[in-house]
Design a protein around this motif. Structure first.
Motif, PDB file in Angstrom:
ATOM      1  N   PHE A  63       0.663  -0.960   0.452  1.00 12.16           N
ATOM      2  CA  PHE A  63      -0.053   0.104  -0.043  1.00 12.16           C
ATOM      3  C   PHE A  63       0.957   1.408   0.483  1.00 12.16           C
ATOM      4  O   PHE A  63       0.500   2.568  -0.517  1.00 12.16           O
ATOM      5  N   ALA A 132      -9.487   8.215  -8.589  1.00 14.19           N
ATOM      6  CA  ALA A 132      -9.155   7.058  -7.635  1.00 14.19           C
ATOM      7  C   ALA A 132     -10.396   6.515  -7.299  1.00 14.19           C
ATOM      8  O   ALA A 132      -9.879   5.579  -7.045  1.00 14.19           O
ATOM      9  N   TRP A 133     -11.963   6.645  -7.536  1.00 13.86           N
ATOM     10  CA  TRP A 133     -13.042   5.163  -7.568  1.00 13.86           C
ATOM     11  C   TRP A 133     -11.845   4.307  -8.670  1.00 13.86           C
ATOM     12  O   TRP A 133     -12.338   3.370  -8.455  1.00 13.86           O
ATOM     13  N   LEU A 135      -9.247   3.589  -9.761  1.00  8.88           N
ATOM     14  CA  LEU A 135      -7.911   2.957  -8.444  1.00  8.88           C
ATOM     15  C   LEU A 135      -8.421   1.711  -7.917  1.00  8.88           C
ATOM     16  O   LEU A 135      -7.758   0.655  -7.938  1.00  8.88           O
ATOM     17  N   LEU A 136      -8.965   2.300  -7.198  1.00  8.24           N
ATOM     18  CA  LEU A 136      -9.901   1.372  -5.666  1.00  8.24           C
ATOM     19  C   LEU A 136     -10.709   0.806  -6.300  1.00  8.24           C
ATOM     20  O   LEU A 136     -10.624  -0.420  -6.129  1.00  8.24           O
ATOM     21  N   ALA A 139      -8.446  -2.197  -7.910  1.00  6.82           N
ATOM     22  CA  ALA A 139      -7.609  -2.638  -6.637  1.00  6.82           C
ATOM     23  C   ALA A 139      -8.475  -4.007  -6.228  1.00  6.82           C
ATOM     24  O   ALA A 139      -8.450  -5.898  -5.403  1.00  6.82           O
ATOM     25  N   ALA A 140      -9.796  -3.808  -6.338  1.00  8.38           N
ATOM     26  CA  ALA A 140     -11.118  -4.621  -4.850  1.00  8.38           C
ATOM     27  C   ALA A 140     -11.142  -5.755  -6.822  1.00  8.38           C
ATOM     28  O   ALA A 140     -10.797  -6.828  -6.283  1.00  8.38           O
ATOM     29  N   ALA A 186      -4.567   0.173  -4.575  1.00  5.28           N
ATOM     30  CA  ALA A 186      -5.813   1.105  -3.351  1.00  5.28           C
ATOM     31  C   ALA A 186      -4.405   2.077  -2.522  1.00  5.28           C
ATOM     32  O   ALA A 186      -4.475   2.970  -2.356  1.00  5.28           O
ATOM     33  N   GLY A 189      -4.752   5.130  -5.166  1.00  6.64           N
ATOM     34  CA  GLY A 189      -6.318   5.498  -4.939  1.00  6.64           C
ATOM     35  C   GLY A 189      -6.446   6.478  -3.901  1.00  6.64           C
ATOM     36  O   GLY A 189      -6.266   7.661  -3.420  1.00  6.64           O
ATOM     37  N   ALA A 190      -5.510   6.117  -2.696  1.00  6.37           N
ATOM     38  CA  ALA A 190      -6.134   6.620  -1.382  1.00  6.37           C
ATOM     39  C   ALA A 190      -4.738   8.037  -1.263  1.00  6.37           C
ATOM     40  O   ALA A 190      -5.256   8.576  -1.160  1.00  6.37           O
TER      41      ALA A 190
END
Length: 332
Positions: A63, A132-133, A135-136, A139-140, A186, A189-190
């Motif tokens: 991360f 960001a959305w 990227l997340l 990641a999921a 993630a 994105g963070a």
């Protein structure tokens, strides 16, 4: 970690977080070393809280790789700095592969965390401009991929690095592209959210306490810490083993106990007792037990272990000897 907030070149809080992850990794590796030399029961560090500990360390470390990648190249890719860092990490990963090939040939590290960081850093450049959305969400998807996309096609050794094989390849440190690239994405994105909300500026203003200095130092020299800590720890445990050798149980008892410990995480005691006894007896009859405990499990051995696991599962689930064929004579 370079950042212009508050006139500072680095966000020390991120260095401290990376240093804490490295110290936690050293603690886990020390436990692994104690198990390897026989001071802890076989299977201790791959089950229960130890297993959760290892996964949380790898997740946090990767991360932070994503956070660092985004911060370093958010405006434009700094090619010279990136290539220098990538070369160092790739060289270190190659050195670890070579060293473990000689030390643990059947479980050498062909795609560990440094290999993953090198590849993830390169792939991550393609996602720097993603919102960001997205990227997340990606990641999921990476995290979920092994549960839905695993297939025999990926069982070929040349594709083990992908992470979609139907079994876990033999390696003392295995961090494939999926699901672990999800942690890097993630982090990116963070980091994007933190930049947009001004959170990085807040972090840059924090003045660390004195007791943070060791963590900050380790975080700033993460590659050197990673490369040096395990040889030092192994050396310390080796010296301990020369002075106070551990009491070693027979290999079959150690394997059965390790099997039962791992099995108990998902099945009841009755099933595990039958399953592990079946597994141990079959390995012993086929002269595979010593190789299994030493990590000597190549391609053919992995295939055979999967077959034994299936047969012993059938015996344990039926609670009878309905599976009549003799496992030990099934294959030489």
């Amino acid at each position: 970690m370079r950042h212009r907030a508050a006139g500072k070149s680095r966000i020390e809080a991120i260095d401290i977080a990376r240093g804490a992850a490295l110290v936690a990794m050293a603690v886990y590796h020390f436990g692994w070393d104690l198990e390897f030399f026989g001071y802890l029961d076989a299977g201790t560090t791959i089950t229960g809280g130890w297993r959760l500990f290892a996964r949380s360390i790898a997740t946090s470390f990767l991360f932070l790789v994503g956070v660092s990648l985004y911060l370093a190249h958010e405006n434009q890719i700094r090619r010279r700095a990136f290539l220098k860092r990538l070369t160092m990490i790739a060289a270190a990963a190659a050195a670890i592969s070579v060293a473990t090939w000689f030390a643990f040939p059947q479980g050498f590290i062909f795609f560990g965390i440094l290999h993953h960081i090198a590849l993830a850093s390169l792939l991550g450049l393609a996602f720097l401009r993603f919102p960001a959305w997205a990227l997340l969400a990606l990641a999921a998807g990476c995290v979920a991929a092994p549960h839905f996309l695993s297939a025999p096609f990926f069982d070929a050794p040349a594709l083990w690095w992908v992470g979609l094989s139907t079994f876990r390849p033999p390696s003392n440190d295995y961090v494939p592209l999926v699901p672990w690239f999800g942690a890097v994405l993630a982090g990116m994105g963070a980091a994007r959210i933190a930049r947009d909300t001004g959170f990085f500026h807040v972090l840059a203003l924090i003045k660390p306490a004195r007791w943070h200095l060791p963590f900050s130092f380790a975080g700033r020299h993460s590659l050197a810490f990673y490369l040096l800590h395990q040889p030092v720890l192994i050396g310390c445990v080796w010296v301990l083993a020369q002075l106070w050798p551990p009491a070693m149980e027979p290999v079959e008892l150690r394997f059965t106990a390790a099997c039962a410990r791992q099995c108990a995480e998902t099945r009841d005691a009755g099933f595990c007792a039958t399953y592990c006894t079946c597994f141990t007896n079959t390995l012993k009859a086929e002269n595979r037990l010593e190789g299994m405990m030493s990590g000597a499990s190549g391609n053919e051995a992995q295939s055979r272990l999967s077959e034994i696991a299936t047969e012993c599962t059938m015996r344990a689930e039926t609670g009878s000897d309905s599976v009549q064929r003799d496992l030990s004579n099934e294959r030489p």
